[in-house]
Design an enzyme around this catalytic site. Structure first.
Site, PDB file in Angstrom:
ATOM      1  N   CYS A   1       0.805  -1.227   0.000  1.00 31.98           N
ATOM      2  CA  CYS A   1       0.000   0.000   0.000  1.00 31.98           C
ATOM      3  C   CYS A   1       0.837   1.276   0.000  1.00 31.98           C
ATOM      4  O   CYS A   1       0.805   2.037  -0.965  1.00 31.98           O
ATOM      5  CB  CYS A   1      -0.929   0.001   1.214  1.00 31.98           C
ATOM      6  SG  CYS A   1      -2.089  -1.373   1.215  1.00 31.98           S
TER       7      CYS A   1
HETATM    8  N1  NAD Z   1      -3.014  -6.165   1.956  1.00 35.16           N
HETATM    9  C1  NAD Z   1      -3.514  -5.125   2.561  1.00 35.16           C
HETATM   10  O1  NAD Z   1      -3.244  -4.918   3.725  1.00 35.16           O
HETATM   11  C2  NAD Z   1      -4.442  -4.167   1.856  1.00 35.16           C
HETATM   12  C3  NAD Z   1      -5.001  -3.131   2.621  1.00 35.16           C
HETATM   13  C4  NAD Z   1      -5.826  -2.220   2.012  1.00 35.16           C
HETATM   14  C5  NAD Z   1      -6.068  -2.341   0.648  1.00 35.16           C
HETATM   15  N2  NAD Z   1      -5.510  -3.356  -0.077  1.00 35.16           N
HETATM   16  C6  NAD Z   1      -5.813  -3.407  -1.496  1.00 35.16           C
HETATM   17  O2  NAD Z   1      -6.534  -4.580  -1.767  1.00 35.16           O
HETATM   18  C7  NAD Z   1      -6.219  -5.043  -3.091  1.00 35.16           C
HETATM   19  C8  NAD Z   1      -5.759  -6.489  -3.001  1.00 35.16           C
HETATM   20  O3  NAD Z   1      -4.574  -6.546  -2.220  1.00 35.16           O
HETATM   21  P1  NAD Z   1      -4.143  -7.836  -1.418  1.00 35.16           P
HETATM   22  O4  NAD Z   1      -3.129  -7.386  -0.415  1.00 35.16           O
HETATM   23  O5  NAD Z   1      -5.348  -8.577  -0.942  1.00 35.16           O
HETATM   24  O6  NAD Z   1      -3.429  -8.676  -2.560  1.00 35.16           O
HETATM   25  P2  NAD Z   1      -3.076 -10.234  -2.533  1.00 35.16           P
HETATM   26  O7  NAD Z   1      -1.988 -10.416  -3.513  1.00 35.16           O
HETATM   27  O8  NAD Z   1      -2.883 -10.706  -1.124  1.00 35.16           O
HETATM   28  O9  NAD Z   1      -4.393 -10.922  -3.059  1.00 35.16           O
HETATM   29  C9  NAD Z   1      -4.889 -10.683  -4.332  1.00 35.16           C
HETATM   30  C10 NAD Z   1      -5.419 -11.972  -4.897  1.00 35.16           C
HETATM   31  O10 NAD Z   1      -5.990 -11.691  -6.168  1.00 35.16           O
HETATM   32  C11 NAD Z   1      -5.685 -12.785  -7.028  1.00 35.16           C
HETATM   33  N3  NAD Z   1      -5.790 -12.340  -8.407  1.00 35.16           N
HETATM   34  C12 NAD Z   1      -4.900 -11.625  -9.134  1.00 35.16           C
HETATM   35  N4  NAD Z   1      -5.376 -11.421 -10.357  1.00 35.16           N
HETATM   36  C13 NAD Z   1      -6.593 -12.004 -10.429  1.00 35.16           C
HETATM   37  C14 NAD Z   1      -7.568 -12.135 -11.428  1.00 35.16           C
HETATM   38  N5  NAD Z   1      -7.386 -11.595 -12.640  1.00 35.16           N
HETATM   39  N6  NAD Z   1      -8.693 -12.825 -11.152  1.00 35.16           N
HETATM   40  C15 NAD Z   1      -8.868 -13.380  -9.921  1.00 35.16           C
HETATM   41  N7  NAD Z   1      -7.982 -13.286  -8.922  1.00 35.16           N
HETATM   42  C16 NAD Z   1      -6.855 -12.606  -9.172  1.00 35.16           C
HETATM   43  C17 NAD Z   1      -4.294 -13.203  -6.620  1.00 35.16           C
HETATM   44  O11 NAD Z   1      -4.015 -14.528  -7.009  1.00 35.16           O
HETATM   45  C18 NAD Z   1      -4.358 -13.043  -5.105  1.00 35.16           C
HETATM   46  O12 NAD Z   1      -4.762 -14.234  -4.454  1.00 35.16           O
HETATM   47  C19 NAD Z   1      -5.143  -4.096  -3.615  1.00 35.16           C
HETATM   48  O13 NAD Z   1      -5.725  -3.097  -4.393  1.00 35.16           O
HETATM   49  C20 NAD Z   1      -4.575  -3.488  -2.355  1.00 35.16           C
HETATM   50  O14 NAD Z   1      -4.017  -2.216  -2.592  1.00 35.16           O
HETATM   51  C21 NAD Z   1      -4.715  -4.269   0.516  1.00 35.16           C
END
Ligand code: NAD
Length: 454
Positions: free
Chosen positions: A268
């Site tokens: 992030c």
């Molecule tokens: N991790 C955090 O603490 C956090 C906090 C706030 C916001 N976010 C936001 O949430 C979003 C996701 O982040 P995250 O940390 O969960 O990522 P992550 O990598 O942990 O999880 C994302 C998942 O999406 C899957 N994925 C990727 N492309 C895909 C597709 N085309 N179809 C289906 N699945 C797909 C991946 O395999 C993965 O399992 C981002 O925009 C991030 O900025 C994350």
């Protein structure tokens, strides 16, 4: 249609689909399941899909028992999306090589969902992104399916606020922003997220919610940049930056303490500000604070290495050939996540300078492949932390202050400790309070001749 969908949700007969089952998506999917909804999960990662369907959690910090009890079913393809009444997209939104937004996962998800969009569905984006994304990427898919938001489908943006590693930093415990393309969309969104969030904060438009999320993270990046700059100044003035922060934090209003470190990490804070900077350029606006904080924060790994090099120099050693153990590889304490971790950047810079490197991280058993190392993974495993191993190092570099590390043993046996987090000081930082493993000495870091703040 609006009232029909709200009734479906309120009676828990709505089926929820969550796309992207990572740090953000999986906890959300489980919250829906725990509130009595039937949940389908979608992810292109078949390993995750298999784990979830076997009742195992693929995400650190989420217990297998929660996944097993949820009854959720995971899929690697999208056909089952047709049966879902709400589709919530939680896929990654990283930056590209030139710090430009990389919305590939959002674009691919929308394309994969397109054949399964139908009347009566709510379509929500949770991924962090610049203002305009939901309208630019999701709305056209609804229109192409002949659906009109607010009439026969509902378009939403509700950003994730997950704080991995923090039990209070999860969706059920935090207020959640929510916005809809129309008033009817917002009403459906409130009904949908109400049961799973720790309160809802409706905002006036999709773009306002998108910008609010970015502003929250830019706020952190800028303040971390400021405190990292203060740290460098404190070293030049021979003052303890943590003492200054602690003292300033006694002010009961108008101040919020941020801690300096070795640079930014995670998915992030090092990433999101560039989404806003990119959008600002598109509309001809300036984002000087973002650029400046980025420069200061990006320079921290080099600064840490300069402090290390000077300390070695005083001991008649050079970086070339020096045995250096990195303490902590994850980007923050108590998680195994190494995405954008400054420890990896420090590793890269030190190996370029010919140092002999090892690491210890109780959460990261083997060195992962990361973007910072161009997808390569050094052939290294987490080194056990013993007195002999500590004594054999030219320097131990504290990068991530995991609680499980015995810092008293580190300071007793290491010949040189470079502390980027203020671990070796009094009072001990909040991250370690209540978990200290011994006597850290009676003075600030420079009371130990062999501990250098960096
Ligand atoms: N991790 C955090 O603490 C956090 C906090 C706030 C916001 N976010 C936001 O949430 C979003 C996701 O982040 P995250 O940390 O969960 O990522 P992550 O990598 O942990 O999880 C994302 C998942 O999406 C899957 N994925 C990727 N492309 C895909 C597709 N085309 N179809 C289906 N699945 C797909 C991946 O395999 C993965 O399992 C981002 O925009 C991030 O900025 C994350």
């Amino acid at each position: 249609m609006r009232d029909h969908v709200i009734t479906l949700i309120q009676s828990r007969r709505a089926r929820i689909g969550v796309i992207g089952l990572g740090y953000a998506g999986l906890p959300l999917a489980l919250r829906f399941a725990e509130e009595g909804f039937s949940v389908s999960g979608f992810d292109i990662d078949r390993v995750k899909v298999t784990a979830i369907n076997a009742g195992r959690s693929p995400v650190h910090g989420i217990a297998d028992s929660r996944v097993a009890a949820s009854g959720m079913v995971a899929y690697a393809t999208m056909e089952a999306a047709a049966a879902c009444d709400a589709l919530i997209i939680c896929v990654p939104t990283p930056i590209g090589p030139h710090k430009e937004p990389d919305l590939t996962a959002v674009r691919e998800t929308v394309a994969a969902l397109a054949p399964y969009l139908r009347a009566g569905q709510a379509l929500a984006l949770e991924s962090t992104t610049y203002p305009g994304t939901t309208t630019d990427y999701l709305l056209p898919a609804l229109s192409a399916a002949g659906l009109t938001p607010g009439q026969d489908a509902f378009l939403l943006y509700s950003p994730e606020r997950e704080d991995p590693g923090n039990p209070d930093g999860t969706v059920g415990r935090m207020p959640k922003l929510i916005a809809g393309e129309t008033e009817a969309c917002l009403a459906v969104g409130m009904a949908l997220y109400g049961p799973v969030a720790g309160g809802l904060v409706p905002v006036s438009s999709l773009a306002a919610a998108e910008l609010t999320k970015l502003y929250e993270n830019v706020f952190r990046a800028v303040n971390i940049g400021l405190v990292n700059e203060l740290k460098r100044l404190c070293h030049a003035l021979d003052l303890d930056v943590h003492e200054i922060i602690d003292a300033a934090a006694t002010k009961p209003f108008g101040f919020m303490p941020f801690r300096p470190g070795p640079g930014l990490g995670g998915h992030c804070i090092p990433v999101d500000p560039y989404y806003l900077a990119w959008k600002a350029k598109e509309v001809g606006a300036r984002t000087d604070f973002i650029e400046l904080a980025g420069r200061v924060n990006d320079a921290m790994p080099d600064y840490v290495i300069a402090r290390l090099r000077d300390a070695l120099d005083q001991r008649g050693r050079t970086l070339t050939g020096a045995r250096i153990l990195l303490l902590g590889l994850a980007y923050k304490p108590e998680v195994p996540d190494t995405r954008e971790s400054p420890a990896v950047e420090i590793f890269r810079l030190l190996s370029e300078r010919g140092a002999e490197l090892s690491y210890h991280d109780p959460f990261v058993p083997s060195f992962p492949a990361t973007r910072r190392l161009h997808g390569n993974a050094p052939d290294l495993e987490s080194q056990a932390l013993t007195p002999d191993i500590l004594a054999a190092q030219d320097a131990v570099l504290v990068v991530t202050p995991h609680k499980a590390v015995d810092y008293a043993m580190v300071v007793r046996h290491a010949r040189l400790v470079i502390d980027t987090r203020g671990v070796f000081r009094r009072p001990i930082p909040a991250t370690l309070q209540g978990d200290t493993k011994g006597d850290f000495g009676s003075g600030p870091a420079w009371a130990y001749e062999h501990v250098i703040q960096a």
